[in-house]
Design a protein around this motif. Structure first.
Motif, PDB file in Angstrom:
ATOM      1  N   HIS A 177      74.081 163.316  85.557  1.00 37.39           N
ATOM      2  CA  HIS A 177      74.627 164.899  86.126  1.00 37.39           C
ATOM      3  C   HIS A 177      76.349 165.263  86.183  1.00 37.39           C
ATOM      4  CE1 HIS A 177      75.186 161.972  89.600  1.00 37.39           C
ATOM      5  NE2 HIS A 177      76.552 162.199  89.746  1.00 37.39           N
ATOM      6  N   CYS A 178      76.983 164.262  85.842  1.00 36.45           N
ATOM      7  CA  CYS A 178      78.280 164.619  85.373  1.00 36.45           C
ATOM      8  C   CYS A 178      79.089 164.327  84.868  1.00 36.45           C
ATOM      9  CB  CYS A 178      79.502 163.070  86.262  1.00 36.45           C
ATOM     10  SG  CYS A 178      81.237 163.137  86.445  1.00 36.45           S
ATOM     11  N   PRO A 179      80.148 165.744  84.276  1.00 35.92           N
ATOM     12  CA  PRO A 179      80.499 166.129  83.420  1.00 35.92           C
ATOM     13  C   PRO A 179      81.440 165.511  82.717  1.00 35.92           C
ATOM     14  CG  PRO A 179      79.482 168.093  84.760  1.00 35.92           C
ATOM     15  CD  PRO A 179      80.243 167.399  85.618  1.00 35.92           C
ATOM     16  N   HIS A 180      82.274 165.046  83.514  1.00 39.54           N
ATOM     17  CA  HIS A 180      82.940 164.123  83.221  1.00 39.54           C
ATOM     18  C   HIS A 180      82.694 163.246  81.977  1.00 39.54           C
ATOM     19  CE1 HIS A 180      86.602 165.750  85.114  1.00 39.54           C
ATOM     20  NE2 HIS A 180      85.253 166.664  86.007  1.00 39.54           N
ATOM     21  N   CYS A 181      81.626 162.094  83.104  1.00 40.34           N
ATOM     22  CA  CYS A 181      80.611 160.753  82.489  1.00 40.34           C
ATOM     23  C   CYS A 181      80.573 161.018  80.869  1.00 40.34           C
ATOM     24  CB  CYS A 181      78.846 160.470  83.058  1.00 40.34           C
ATOM     25  SG  CYS A 181      80.294 159.624  84.181  1.00 40.34           S
ATOM     26  N   PHE A 182      79.555 162.408  80.917  1.00 43.19           N
ATOM     27  CA  PHE A 182      78.984 163.186  80.035  1.00 43.19           C
ATOM     28  C   PHE A 182      80.309 162.810  78.285  1.00 43.19           C
ATOM     29  CE2 PHE A 182      78.447 167.681  77.867  1.00 43.19           C
ATOM     30  CZ  PHE A 182      77.328 167.549  77.254  1.00 43.19           C
ATOM     31  N   GLY A 239      72.235 150.662  87.848  1.00 43.09           N
ATOM     32  CA  GLY A 239      72.245 149.574  88.714  1.00 43.09           C
ATOM     33  C   GLY A 239      73.708 149.610  89.077  1.00 43.09           C
ATOM     34  N   SER A 240      74.168 148.343  89.453  1.00 47.25           N
ATOM     35  CA  SER A 240      75.344 147.006  89.519  1.00 47.25           C
ATOM     36  C   SER A 240      75.700 147.013  88.572  1.00 47.25           C
ATOM     37  CB  SER A 240      75.428 146.356  90.799  1.00 47.25           C
ATOM     38  OG  SER A 240      74.153 145.378  90.511  1.00 47.25           O
ATOM     39  N   GLU A 241      74.986 147.307  87.414  1.00 49.09           N
ATOM     40  CA  GLU A 241      75.801 147.140  86.321  1.00 49.09           C
ATOM     41  C   GLU A 241      76.643 148.322  85.349  1.00 49.09           C
ATOM     42  OE1 GLU A 241      74.103 144.680  82.979  1.00 49.09           O
ATOM     43  OE2 GLU A 241      71.631 144.314  84.014  1.00 49.09           O
ATOM     44  N   GLU A 242      76.392 149.202  86.144  1.00 50.03           N
ATOM     45  CA  GLU A 242      76.895 150.504  85.521  1.00 50.03           C
ATOM     46  C   GLU A 242      79.032 150.476  85.738  1.00 50.03           C
ATOM     47  OE1 GLU A 242      76.963 154.751  87.299  1.00 50.03           O
ATOM     48  OE2 GLU A 242      74.561 155.118  86.747  1.00 50.03           O
ATOM     49  N   ARG A 243      79.309 150.891  84.901  1.00 52.80           N
ATOM     50  CA  ARG A 243      80.848 150.863  85.929  1.00 52.80           C
ATOM     51  C   ARG A 243      81.564 151.935  85.176  1.00 52.80           C
ATOM     52  NH1 ARG A 243      80.591 146.076  82.683  1.00 52.80           N
ATOM     53  NH2 ARG A 243      82.439 145.321  84.787  1.00 52.80           N
ATOM     54  N   CYS A 244      82.896 152.200  85.881  1.00 50.79           N
ATOM     55  CA  CYS A 244      83.674 154.079  85.088  1.00 50.79           C
ATOM     56  C   CYS A 244      83.494 154.002  83.839  1.00 50.79           C
ATOM     57  CB  CYS A 244      85.098 154.080  85.819  1.00 50.79           C
ATOM     58  SG  CYS A 244      86.039 155.285  85.816  1.00 50.79           S
ATOM     59  N   THR A 245      82.775 155.148  83.680  1.00 58.00           N
ATOM     60  CA  THR A 245      82.797 155.472  82.198  1.00 58.00           C
ATOM     61  C   THR A 245      85.099 154.615  81.431  1.00 58.00           C
ATOM     62  OG1 THR A 245      83.488 158.309  82.103  1.00 58.00           O
ATOM     63  CG2 THR A 245      81.484 157.574  82.117  1.00 58.00           C
ATOM     64  N   TRP A 305      65.265 157.523  78.650  1.00 52.47           N
ATOM     65  CA  TRP A 305      65.956 158.289  79.284  1.00 52.47           C
ATOM     66  C   TRP A 305      66.759 156.341  80.349  1.00 52.47           C
ATOM     67  CZ3 TRP A 305      67.662 162.162  77.734  1.00 52.47           C
ATOM     68  CH2 TRP A 305      67.728 163.206  77.423  1.00 52.47           C
ATOM     69  N   VAL A 306      67.672 156.841  80.569  1.00 50.15           N
ATOM     70  CA  VAL A 306      68.749 156.096  81.245  1.00 50.15           C
ATOM     71  C   VAL A 306      69.569 157.351  82.234  1.00 50.15           C
ATOM     72  CG1 VAL A 306      70.564 154.245  81.818  1.00 50.15           C
ATOM     73  CG2 VAL A 306      69.210 153.815  79.848  1.00 50.15           C
ATOM     74  N   TYR A 307      69.104 157.320  83.522  1.00 49.30           N
ATOM     75  CA  TYR A 307      69.682 157.961  84.120  1.00 49.30           C
ATOM     76  C   TYR A 307      71.693 157.538  84.498  1.00 49.30           C
ATOM     77  CZ  TYR A 307      70.933 161.032  88.733  1.00 49.30           C
ATOM     78  OH  TYR A 307      71.679 161.931  89.086  1.00 49.30           O
ATOM     79  N   TRP A 308      72.265 158.142  83.735  1.00 53.27           N
ATOM     80  CA  TRP A 308      73.942 157.373  84.487  1.00 53.27           C
ATOM     81  C   TRP A 308      73.933 158.178  85.988  1.00 53.27           C
ATOM     82  CZ3 TRP A 308      76.434 153.673  82.241  1.00 53.27           C
ATOM     83  CH2 TRP A 308      78.117 154.030  83.061  1.00 53.27           C
ATOM     84  N   ILE A 309      74.308 157.123  86.285  1.00 48.95           N
ATOM     85  CA  ILE A 309      74.902 157.964  88.213  1.00 48.95           C
ATOM     86  C   ILE A 309      76.053 157.862  88.075  1.00 48.95           C
ATOM     87  CG2 ILE A 309      74.752 157.772  90.798  1.00 48.95           C
ATOM     88  CD1 ILE A 309      72.467 156.749  89.124  1.00 48.95           C
ATOM     89  N   GLY A 310      77.069 157.431  87.588  1.00 45.49           N
ATOM     90  CA  GLY A 310      78.441 157.696  87.392  1.00 45.49           C
ATOM     91  C   GLY A 310      78.994 157.128  89.112  1.00 45.49           C
ATOM     92  N   CYS A 311      80.270 156.926  88.998  1.00 43.41           N
ATOM     93  CA  CYS A 311      81.038 156.509  91.011  1.00 43.41           C
ATOM     94  C   CYS A 311      80.347 157.680  91.621  1.00 43.41           C
ATOM     95  CB  CYS A 311      82.455 156.538  90.626  1.00 43.41           C
ATOM     96  SG  CYS A 311      82.683 155.300  88.281  1.00 43.41           S
ATOM     97  N   ALA A 312      81.186 158.583  90.818  1.00 42.48           N
ATOM     98  CA  ALA A 312      80.846 160.240  92.814  1.00 42.48           C
ATOM     99  C   ALA A 312      78.903 159.534  92.939  1.00 42.48           C
ATOM    100  CB  ALA A 312      81.120 161.391  91.521  1.00 42.48           C
ATOM    101  N   GLY A 313      78.906 159.573  92.109  1.00 42.31           N
ATOM    102  CA  GLY A 313      76.946 160.030  92.579  1.00 42.31           C
ATOM    103  C   GLY A 313      76.891 158.853  93.032  1.00 42.31           C
ATOM    104  N   ALA A 314      77.588 157.579  93.274  1.00 42.37           N
ATOM    105  CA  ALA A 314      76.872 156.080  93.349  1.00 42.37           C
ATOM    106  C   ALA A 314      77.726 156.142  94.769  1.00 42.37           C
ATOM    107  CB  ALA A 314      77.474 155.073  93.114  1.00 42.37           C
TER     108      ALA A 314
END
Ligand code: SF4
Ligand code: SF4
Lengths: 291, 660
Positions: B496-501, B455-461, B419-428
């Motif tokens: 955990h973010c329905p918007h990202c989901f 990590g820091s490779e995430e960006r807004c969806t 799994w990749v756990y995607w944190i999302g901007c809110a979670g971060a």
């Protein structure tokens, strides 16, 4: 009316910046380079576009003296609706605000513009000299730090500048002339990524100018004339007394801690409907010269 | 034995027949002409990226008729509409039968068929009139707020009632003159006939009255045909089209912006798709969208029905003009209205004729963004997104700061975790959402799930960019994120973010097959619980909990069960439902960019929702979305009530009660 706008691309200062030791250049830390149009140039651009729309038959032409690859501000101007954009390059390798001004002034010597608009200063150099220098070199009148354009027609510009303590100055200038704008001169419009990308497909005209700096009288940059900051006087750091009422504290801060303590009259609690309150508040501010 | 039938067109002279046929023909012609004018305007719209397939359209309509899925949501209205529609259809078929019997060589209208048909037609007439009386009751006695009692509606209702009444009278007059015994099956007509007879009217008089009534009935019916394509009558025809042409696409996916890159938007209605214009004409003005809209019900400028009707009005204005200037949607629809929408999707869910209400709002928002006339707050948010890749305008380098002490497994070359756990901007970035991320990490570790973070490779969806109208910005995010996923071979994501989901699930596939699987943490948690990977044993302080459905998990993606299952597994806690829950859930007010925009109107959406949650008596509100959590928390703080009701994400509850 023909309007010229001088713009520059700067690095986004809200991202962490670093100075690269070898080159002495400023760059973004880690992440990719994020450039934007200098905020006060953006206001100058917005003001000119609004003036263009108010005066049918007008044109807005945008210029930037910059190296290849630093055209972001020009693309932004295209996306925002400028009629033409042009990148100016010089034959030598002379850099710095005085040469930028010289280059631009040379360009404007060939073609007459009614109003030349610049941002009042850039995020990076903050020299605030390009606009005034252009005016000097062209022998045009100038007004700097404009916060609002009241009117621009029939060969005259009527503009507001803001002074200390909320005072304003109303200036009238004959055209052709140079005006530099502060950020608050116009609320800039958003430029969507779609438009920006569309603008990026556009070829940007380049004009090479031969200038001979030796003939012109230019101030040095940087550092040939050393700026000597006034010696700091030893002064107790000022903090307003926390027991004072808020109005009193604001006043003390505004006056740099020098305000004499006034009698009890200076603060009051007002009650009433919003109209009455705002009226009273305005009077208070006026009375104490906050506005 | 007398023949069981009747003389068709009894007592009707030739000129009367001519009047009927010519009139009806003219009526249909007028209606068709009006419709064709509107059709020409629809065609001026852009073509949407949908293929029209006849079998699918038929299937759509069939499914719509058969399940009537949406009508039962409002029992009274549903019954009313059912009676009017089916009454009308039966009467229409009856009239057609009579016409066929008379004007074609077919001969079938006798004997048993005659008896059955007569009874059914009378039944249809009763249903029609009953339904119409219900409509009158609702509009004029009950005065349902969402129904505007305009003069047009009143006139059209009166017309239909008059047609029904004159129809029955017609039958009554006829039977009262001929009085065959078998006509008892036409129970209403027979009853009327008996009454007329009892009233002592002579046969000659009855015959005359019959003739007059026949003419009246014919004239009214002709008027009905002629008016079949005006005002809300239009929906009788157009709504079938709008349902038939319904696009296939996931509920949560916004449609692409189809304005060509060269075009400069002007709010012209023809920058909308022809389907939008057709939709607008299909609106029944029922107001169900408005009655559930969180913007309207908290006193904001937006009223979704008004937006649709204004568009329809613009179509009409253009239809009745030869070559005037192109009407602009911004002539009548204000910017404020467009920026009030939270994209909660309640309107689309409610609309009985499947109008994509908020898609139109977002499309117009996109045009506003392209024109550049947006509020300072919206501009700040979009520019921050572009430069700093998160809507909160934090420096991107701080994205992983929240987890510095957690020592999270980072993605690296050669590593292939499940799994990749995607944190999302809110979670971060958002402090009260960071606790969700921490709880999730805690649970994933406890359940020994093999996961990494980007990590820091995430960006807004790109969800906020897209919903705030900058489609180009969204696409940039999508491309960059897909590139990251491909580079690391990501194939399973939990967030955990329905918007990202929602964005990953529905908007990242771009018409093709999904490149990776994505699930919401509620789904993973409910799976882990049922597998026994985590056991919830420690009981929490609260005894009653209510669950707030996030729009982008529930209504947009149909996931109602998983979070409820998680909540139900919490030891010693009882779940109580709010008045509006599941599909009917009320928005928290944070979607569609509202998290970063100014709120207008008399009330805040989140306050209304929190009050509703408090009315259940629960001391804890569980939700499954960082946005909902932040919004409801804000409501609770501003109401000075943060001690009385707690707002938590389901992951926090699981982490608190989980056996270690
Ligand atoms: S999506 Fe929600 S907020 Fe937007 S118009 Fe529909 S019901 Fe109203
Ligand atoms: S858009 Fe749909 S729900 Fe709204 S008024 Fe029209 S038909 Fe009714």
């Amino acid at each position: 009316m023909k309007l010229a706008v001088c713009v520059k691309e700067v690095l986004d200062s809200r991202l962490p910046l670093q100075v690269v030791a070898q080159t002495g250049e400023v760059a973004h830390l880690g992440s990719e380079r994020v450039a934007l149009i200098n905020p006060s140039d953006r206001a100058a651009l917005e003001v000119s576009l609004i003036l263009r729309d108010q005066n049918p038959g007008s044109r807005v032409e945008v210029f930037s003296a910059c190296a290849a690859g630093e055209e972001d501000a020009l693309y932004f101007a295209v996306a925002r609706g400028a009629d033409s954009v042009e990148r100016l390059v010089q034959n030598g390798h002379l850099a710095g605000p005085p040469y930028t001004a010289l280059l631009l002034a040379n360009r404007f010597a060939n073609e007459k513009f009614d109003l030349i608009c610049c941002g009042d200063e850039t995020l990076d150099n903050s020299s605030a000299m390009v606009g005034p220098l252009i005016a000097e070199l062209l022998d045009y009148p100038q007004v700097t730090g404009v916060t609002k354009v009241r009117e621009c027609s029939r060969g005259k510009l009527l503009a507001e500048r803001s002074l200390d303590r909320g005072h304003r100055e109303l200036v009238e200038m004959e055209l052709p002339g140079v005006a530099t704008f502060k950020i608050e001169a116009a609320e800039p419009r958003y430029v969507s990524v779609r438009r920006l990308e569309q603008a990026r497909r556009r070829e940007i005209a380049v004009r090479q100018l031969d200038i001979e700096p030796s003939k012109s009288r230019l101030p040095g940059w940087p550092g040939s004339e050393k700026k000597v900051p006034p010696r700091a006087r030893v002064k107790k750091k000022f903090t307003p007394d926390a027991n004072l009422p808020p109005a009193e504290r604001v006043k003390m801060i505004m006056a740099g801690g020098m305000a004499p303590q006034q009698s009890s009259q200076s603060s009051a609690i007002l009650e009433g409907d919003p109209d009455y309150l705002s009226e009273q508040l305005f009077r208070f501010l006026r009375h104490h010269e906050f506005v | 034995m007398e023949q069981i039938t009747r003389q068709i067109e009894w007592n009707v002279t030739l000129w009367m027949q001519v009047f009927l046929y010519v009139g009806a023909f003219a009526g249909v012609l007028i209606a068709g002409w009006r419709l064709s004018k509107r059709y020409r305007v629809w065609k001026l719209g852009r073509s949407p990226n949908v293929q029209v397939s006849i079998p699918r359209s038929l299937a759509n309509v069939l499914a719509w008729i058969l399940n009537r899925g949406k009508m039962p949501r409002d029992g009274f209205a549903s019954l009313m509409h059912f009676l009017i529609l089916w009454g009308f259809i039966i009467l229409f078929i009856g009239t057609t039968l009579v016409f066929l019997e008379q004007q074609t060589p077919l001969h079938f209208f006798y004997g048993t068929f005659y008896l059955v048909a007569s009874a059914v037609i009378d039944l249809g007439g009763v249903a029609f009139l009953l339904g119409l009386s219900m409509a009158v009751y609702r509009r004029y006695l009950q005065k349902k707020e969402r129904l505007k009692a305009s003069a047009w509606v009143g006139a059209l209702l009166a017309l239909m009632i008059a047609i029904g009444v004159t129809g029955f009278l017609l039958e009554g007059f006829r039977i009262s003159v001929t009085m065959p015994g078998f006509e008892k099956v036409s129970f209403v007509g027979y009853g009327l006939a008996l009454m007329l007879r009892a009233g002592g009217l002579a046969t000659a008089e009855l015959t005359r009255l019959h003739r007059a009534d026949w003419l009246l009935h014919a004239a009214l019916s002709i008027a009905f045909f002629g008016l079949a394509t005006v005002y809300f009558f239009r929906h009788i025809i157009v709504s079938v089209l709008s349902v038939a042409l319904r696009p296939i696409r996931a509920r949560g996916a916004l449609r692409p912006y189809e304005l060509s890159p060269q075009a400069s938007p002007s709010g012209s209605v023809f920058d909308m798709t022809w389907k939008d214009l057709l939709d607008a004409d299909a609106c029944t003005a029922c107001g169900r969208c408005t009655s559930v809209c969180p913007a309207t019900t908290t006193g904001k400028a937006l009223d979704p029905r008004a937006v649709v009707l204004k568009l329809s009005d613009l179509v009409g204005r253009h239809a009745s003009r030869r070559n005037g200037a192109t009407p602009s949607a911004f002539d009548t629809i204000t910017e404020r209205e467009l920026w009030d929408c939270t994209t909660c999707g309640a309107c689309v869910y409610e609309c009985p004729v499947d109008i994509e209400v908020f898609d139109k709002i977002i499309d117009l928002r996109r045009q506003l963004v392209d024109i550049g006339k947006i509020s300072t707050a919206a501009r700040g948010c979009l520019e921050g997104l572009e430069r700093r890749q998160n809507p909160w305008d934090y420096p991107p380098a701080q994205r992983a700061t929240w987890s510095e002490t957690l020592n999270l497994p980072a993605i690296a070359a050669g590593k292939k975790p499940e799994w990749v756990y995607w944190i999302g901007c809110a979670g971060a970035f958002e402090p009260s959402a960071q606790s969700i991320s921490r709880a999730m990490v805690d649970i994933l570790r406890q359940a020994k799930v093999d996961f990494v973070v980007l990590g820091s490779e995430e960006r807004c969806t790109g969800d906020p960019a897209r919903r705030m109208g900058d489609e180009g910005l969204f696409q940039r995010f999508r491309n960059k994120n897909l590139e990251t996923f491909r580079r690391h071979g990501v194939h399973k994501i939990v967030t955990h973010c329905p918007h990202c989901f929602n964005t990953f699930k529905n908007e990242y596939r771009n018409g093709g097959e999904p490149e990776f699987e994505v699930i919401h943490h509620s789904q993973l948690l409910s799976h882990l619980i049922s597998e026994g990977k985590i056991r919830l044993t420690r009981s929490a302080a609260d005894k009653q909990v209510t669950f707030h459905d996030p729009c982008y998990l529930g209504r947009h993606n149909g996931e109602f069960a998983a979070p409820r299952k998680v909540v139900d597994s919490l030891p010693g806690m009882k779940r109580v439902e709010m008045t509006r829950s599941r599909e009917k859930s009320f928005c928290c007010g944070g979607g569609g960019g509202q998290m970063w925009l100014e709120s207008s109107g008399q009330q805040r959406v989140e306050n209304v929702r929190l009050t509703e949650a408090r009315q259940t008596g629960a001391s804890l509100v569980a939700t499954a979305c960082p946005f909902c959590k932040v919004m409801l928390e804000t409501a609770s703080v501003t109401a000075g009530r943060q001690d009385q009701v707690k707002i938590k994400d389901i992951s926090e509850l699981v982490s608190e009660t989980m056996e270690r």
